[in-house]
Scaffold this motif. Structure first.
Motif, PDB file in Angstrom:
ATOM      1  N   ASN A   1       7.503   9.122  72.656  1.00  0.00           N
ATOM      2  CA  ASN A   1       8.405   9.935  71.843  1.00  0.00           C
ATOM      3  C   ASN A   1       8.943   9.076  70.703  1.00  0.00           C
ATOM      4  OD1 ASN A   1       8.404  12.261  73.679  1.00  0.00           O
ATOM      5  ND2 ASN A   1       9.553  10.903  75.047  1.00  0.00           N
TER       6      ASN A   1
ATOM      7  N   LEU B   1      12.042  14.646  67.512  1.00  0.00           N
ATOM      8  CA  LEU B   1      11.134  13.791  68.265  1.00  0.00           C
ATOM      9  C   LEU B   1       9.696  14.250  68.089  1.00  0.00           C
ATOM     10  CD1 LEU B   1      12.850  13.099  71.713  1.00  0.00           C
ATOM     11  CD2 LEU B   1      12.571  11.552  69.780  1.00  0.00           C
TER      12      LEU B   1
ATOM     13  N   THR C   1       6.123  13.829  69.858  1.00  0.00           N
ATOM     14  CA  THR C   1       5.671  13.467  71.208  1.00  0.00           C
ATOM     15  C   THR C   1       4.157  13.526  71.313  1.00  0.00           C
ATOM     16  OG1 THR C   1       7.713  14.353  72.150  1.00  0.00           O
ATOM     17  CG2 THR C   1       5.878  14.030  73.654  1.00  0.00           C
TER      18      THR C   1
END
Length: 280
Positions: A96, A114, A116
């Motif tokens: 992340n 974020l 990911t």
């Protein structure tokens, strides 16, 4: 009346968001570090190179933090935004990443959501997470000089307020699609950085001390060699021979041999020869 105040509240929120967007796009330059704190070694997983490429596509002039900066940025570092990438909630085979843009005083300007990725390969996983994080702010990142920026949301809300209170509001909508991108070849620093990157985790701790880079600035009768901090290291004076220079104020010469620049200096212990990395 309640609808009127609701529209004003929405308008205030939207314009605040738009002003923040405009603030981001008043910056022309972006500075990228050669190493992120959460990783070992310079350009680990080629994230720093990728970061530079992403911001170049958004129309910024991008430099690594060890490069010779343009004169205006060198004199005023507050003309640039400074990139940082952080790893958040590290998990097993799950990466992340978030991108932060700060001003010259370290104040946060913009933070991504974020990004990911759970891809098995380390390099591909980190690069995918970085790209995903960048996509969350990509629509707000472009440099536009001397312009007022309004989002489509602002235009719609302003139109609603116009209908409600029957006032004339002048809006200036700047189209951002089909923005002409600046296309440049990757700098030699990019190439050198790419070739020297070690992608395996076993050898990321091993770093070589890079040779100091001197930048040649043309002056009358020769060149002035400055380092990355813009300090003058030596002055080269022209001679009658090609690629042979006298060092001003020193018993030395600088000449080119087989593609390399050599400093030959007379000292107490005899002739000393040193290789130089000069960028003309």
């Amino acid at each position: 009346m309640k609808k009127f105040f609701l529209l004003l509240l929405i308008l205030s929120f939207t314009l605040t968001k738009t002003n923040a967007q405009a603030k981001v796009n008043t910056y022309k330059y972006v500075i990228v570090p050669l190493q992120y704190k959460f990783l070992k070694g310079q350009n680990a997983y080629r994230l720093n190179t990728l970061t530079k490429q992403l911001f170049l596509k958004s129309g910024y002039e991008v430099y690594y933090d060890n490069q010779l900066l343009p004169d205006d940025v060198f004199e005023d570092r507050c003309l640039a935004m400074y990139v940082d990438v952080n790893e958040v909630d590290k998990g097993f085979r799950l990466t992340n990443l978030e991108i932060e843009l700060k001003d010259c005083r370290g104040k946060l300007i913009l933070k991504s959501d974020l990004g990911t990725s759970g891809i098995n390969m380390h390099e591909e996983r980190y690069q995918t997470a970085l790209r995903n994080a960048y996509e969350t702010v990509n629509d707000r990142l472009f440099y536009q000089e001397n312009s007022k920026l309004y989002s489509s949301e602002s235009e719609t809300v302003i139109a609603d307020v116009q209908n409600e209170i029957e006032e004339t509001v002048n809006t200036n909508v700047v189209a951002t699609s089909n923005k002409k991108m600046k296309t440049t070849k990757e700098s030699k620093i990019d190439d050198k950085l790419e070739s020297s990157t070690k992608l395996t985790e076993d050898n990321t701790d091993k770093e070589e001390t890079p040779m100091i880079v001197f930048y040649a600035k043309k002056i009358e009768n020769g060149f002035q060699l400055v380092n990355q901090e813009r300090k003058t290291e030596m002055v080269l004076l022209n001679t009658a021979l090609d690629n042979v220079f006298l060092v001003k104020g020193g018993d030395a010469i600088v000449f080119k041999k087989e593609g390399d620049w050599i400093l030959s200096k007379n000292g107490k212990d005899g002739v000393q020869v040193v290789s130089l990395n000069i960028k003309f």
